[in-house]
Enzyme design. Structure first.
Site, PDB file in Angstrom:
ATOM      1  N   SER A 225       1.045  -1.320  -0.140  1.00 46.09           N
ATOM      2  CA  SER A 225       0.092  -0.042   0.150  1.00 46.09           C
ATOM      3  C   SER A 225       0.852   1.321   0.102  1.00 46.09           C
ATOM      4  O   SER A 225       1.782   1.299  -0.931  1.00 46.09           O
ATOM      5  CB  SER A 225      -0.984  -0.018   1.147  1.00 46.09           C
ATOM      6  OG  SER A 225      -1.957   0.952   1.104  1.00 46.09           O
TER       7      SER A 225
ATOM      8  N   ASP B  44      -2.120   6.356  -3.878  1.00 49.20           N
ATOM      9  CA  ASP B  44      -0.868   5.781  -3.235  1.00 49.20           C
ATOM     10  C   ASP B  44      -0.384   4.571  -4.411  1.00 49.20           C
ATOM     11  O   ASP B  44      -1.137   4.467  -5.328  1.00 49.20           O
ATOM     12  CB  ASP B  44      -1.160   5.135  -2.006  1.00 49.20           C
ATOM     13  CG  ASP B  44      -2.387   4.039  -2.093  1.00 49.20           C
ATOM     14  OD1 ASP B  44      -3.077   3.917  -2.983  1.00 49.20           O
ATOM     15  OD2 ASP B  44      -2.198   3.479  -1.003  1.00 49.20           O
TER      16      ASP B  44
ATOM     17  N   ASP C 230      -0.944   1.210  -4.618  1.00 51.58           N
ATOM     18  CA  ASP C 230      -1.723   0.311  -5.308  1.00 51.58           C
ATOM     19  C   ASP C 230      -2.907   0.934  -5.608  1.00 51.58           C
ATOM     20  O   ASP C 230      -4.114   0.187  -5.870  1.00 51.58           O
ATOM     21  CB  ASP C 230      -1.898  -1.019  -4.313  1.00 51.58           C
ATOM     22  CG  ASP C 230      -2.479  -0.379  -2.835  1.00 51.58           C
ATOM     23  OD1 ASP C 230      -2.169   0.618  -2.545  1.00 51.58           O
ATOM     24  OD2 ASP C 230      -3.349  -1.334  -2.400  1.00 51.58           O
TER      25      ASP C 230
ATOM     26  N   ASP D 285      -5.604   2.541  -3.647  1.00 50.74           N
ATOM     27  CA  ASP D 285      -6.622   2.343  -3.086  1.00 50.74           C
ATOM     28  C   ASP D 285      -6.982   3.468  -1.976  1.00 50.74           C
ATOM     29  O   ASP D 285      -8.005   3.895  -1.516  1.00 50.74           O
ATOM     30  CB  ASP D 285      -6.773   1.057  -2.147  1.00 50.74           C
ATOM     31  CG  ASP D 285      -5.571   0.839  -1.079  1.00 50.74           C
ATOM     32  OD1 ASP D 285      -4.596   1.887  -1.053  1.00 50.74           O
ATOM     33  OD2 ASP D 285      -5.525  -0.059  -0.145  1.00 50.74           O
TER      34      ASP D 285
END
Length: 577
Positions: free
Chosen positions: A146, A301, A303, A305
């Site tokens: 993340s 960010d 990834d 999400d």
């Protein structure tokens, strides 16, 4: 097994991966590091593994990833042949070894007869969740850490609904994983063989195309002026293509991409910390923004999400919004839109976490919509959505958390920065059409509902001693000593470990009706609150604060006094660290 025995086993393993072997030899006399790498096994957090890359059982590496993959394989096999045939979707972000780890997961699952669908290039977490649902697979995995720094990586596991695995499933996977005593013994199949046998299929851009079509369903009604100027940065992550396409589908043409940060980079070279929650992550976006006089800056960010934004004020300066403020603006726009179009369901529910601002509840109350709190972690929001589907007693309208995670359309079952980026642009465009900005909209909400303010303090305590200190801090706040000594008047204590809340004045004790978690929340007699929660993915303990004042000046003062009272206690507990 003592950490020395674990280290010795790695030193003596003849087929150890070359890069890991070299790292191990370089650090052979670093006892403090060796202990931290081997004193425990890397364990599941809220939905999978996350840790620093490197050698050892307490690090992310090819062997700990294979072990986790085998744990998942054993769990899937225990669920029957249908589960095996439905298979697993695998995605990965641009971090170090992400692509390698993704393939290794497929090779372990394939060896165990489980069908895998692996994306042929880096993709976002929300697309992984979407793909699980589209392909009706039994599970999904995304290789990502993340928003963590570049030295981290991780592995998140998803269930058949596209949400992060439930606690029950996570516990079962953990049990299977822990039954594997020798992580060097995990067997893998060859990629070519899996492809030939149909146990491995590569996914291409078609899944992204399907996702983009679903974005049309979450666009706001009407045609507000789309002459909004936007600067967007993927922060070297996986969000670039989908966010750009989403903004285009929504009708935004004046979009400038931060080109240096559109390039996937595992070192995140141009940013210290790839977290859109932090203003420093926007340094390049700010430069672009001032140059083109953008109305809105957006960053996602690695990834994709989480999403953060900055808004240009009347003086031409940029103001960063908190996750709670973004959530309030999105929620208000969604409910206002449904109310205007008379599409508000009678049983609609807004979902937020226990540490998310109460402003959202006030906004929902205005529209006659129920707000429901869940534990910290978006998995609990997705679990509620599934529950709503199964019982048909409630309709999901919006889910969010203070840490910059939002979900609008339930065709994804995790926080989705792509959806959020499109919607925040639409909201900003609506205000611009009225000669206003998001800041004006936020002030209107405060004037109507009260000046809510929140804050977060995090303390990082690394290693074995750090984890012990975190436990000590939580245990003290849970003790009767703290309740007696704390200077502020406490009204309610919610202990998510015992599963009960207690009325301090009456002693009344009732169940919270939430899953068990190592967290505490204290509500004061004036309605202010603070919460304490050890992170499930990082060596941190987090302290959340929330207040409401009649004016901003009053809420500022209330927040400062509350933080000082709590953090003085914390400083006393950590002063010997």
């Amino acid at each position: 097994m003592a950490w020395q025995d674990g280290a010795a086993k790695w030193f003596n393993y003849g087929d150890l991966e070359v890069a890991l072997k070299q790292q191990l030899l370089v650090e052979k006399n670093n006892k403090e590091l060796l202990e931290d790498c081997f004193y425990k096994n890397l364990s599941f957090g809220t939905a999978g593994l996350r840790g620093e890359l490197g050698f050892g059982t307490n690090r992310m590496n090819i062997y700990t990833v294979r072990k986790a993959a085998l744990g998942l394989a054993l769990y899937i096999k225990s669920c029957g042949e249908v589960a095996e045939n439905r298979g697993v979707v695998i995605a990965y972000d641009p971090r170090h070894q992400s692509a390698e780890f993704g393939l290794e997961v497929a090779k372990v699952l394939g060896f165990n007869g489980i069908r895998c669908y692996l994306f042929d290039e880096l993709q976002s977490t929300p697309l992984l969740s979407f793909a699980v649902r589209e392909l009706n697979t039994f599970s999904g995995i995304v290789i990502t850490a993340s928003h963590n720094p570049s030295e981290y990586n991780g592995l998140k596991v998803y269930g058949e609904d596209g949400g992060q695995v439930t606690l029950e499933a996570a516990n079962a996977i953990t049990a299977h994983t822990e039954s594997i005593n020798d992580l060097f013994s995990v067997e893998v199949a060859e990629e070519a063989i899996l492809l030939k046998e149909g146990l491995l299929t590569y996914l291409n851009h078609e899944m992204s195309d399907r996702y983009v079509l679903h974005l049309n369903g979450i666009l706001l009604g009407g045609e507000p002026d789309k002459g909004l100027s936007i600067v967007y940065s993927p922060l070297h992550g996986a969000g670039g293509k989908l966010v750009s396409r989403g903004l285009e589908v929504a009708g935004f043409s004046d979009v400038t991409i931060v080109s240096e940060q559109a390039i996937p980079d595992p070192n995140f070279t141009t940013v210290k910390y790839p977290n859109p929650e932090e203003s420093q992550a926007f340094e390049m976006a700010l430069t672009y923004g001032y140059k083109v006089k953008a109305d809105l800056l957006i960053a996602t960010d690695p990834d994709a999400d989480r999403m953060g934004v900055a808004v240009r004020d009347l003086e031409g300066e940029y103001v960063f919004l908190t996750g709670n403020q973004i959530g309030a603006l999105l929620l208000n726009a969604l409910l206002e839109d449904k109310s205007d179009r008379d599409t508000m369901p009678k049983n609609g529910v807004v979902l937020k976490t226990i540490v998310t601002s109460e402003l959202g509840r006030a906004i929902a109350d205005k529209y006659g919509v129920k707000t429901m709190d869940v534990l910290t972690g978006f998995k609990f929001i997705s679990e509620k959505i599934l529950e709503f589907e199964e019982t048909a007693e409630s309709t999901f309208l919006f889910g969010y958390e203070e840490s910059y995670g939002y979900l609008i359309g339930d065709f994804v079952r995790d926080k989705d920065a792509v959806q959020a980026s499109v919607l925040i642009a639409e909201v900003a465009a609506r205000y611009k059409a009225k000669g206003q900005t998001l800041l004006d909209g936020l002030h209107e909400l405060y004037e109507e509902h009260g000046f809510y303010q929140e804050s977060l303090e995090s303390i990082t305590l690394r290693g074995k001693t750090g984890m012990a200190k975190i436990d000590e801090i939580v245990n003290y706040f849970r003790s009767t000593s703290f309740v007696k000594e704390f200077t502020k008047p406490l009204s309610i204590i919610e202990d998510y470990s015992s599963g009960h809340f207690v009325n301090v004045e009456t002693g009344d004790r009732r169940p919270l009706n939430l899953p068990i978690a190592n967290a505490l929340k204290f509500i004061l007699s004036n309605g202010a609150w603070f919460a304490i929660r050890p992170s499930g993915t990082e060596p941190k303990i987090k302290f959340y604060f929330g207040v409401k004042g009649a004016t901003k000046v009053e809420s500022d003062a209330l927040l400062l006094k509350l933080k000082e009272a709590v953090m003085t206690v914390v400083e006393g507990l950590t002063s010997d660290s």
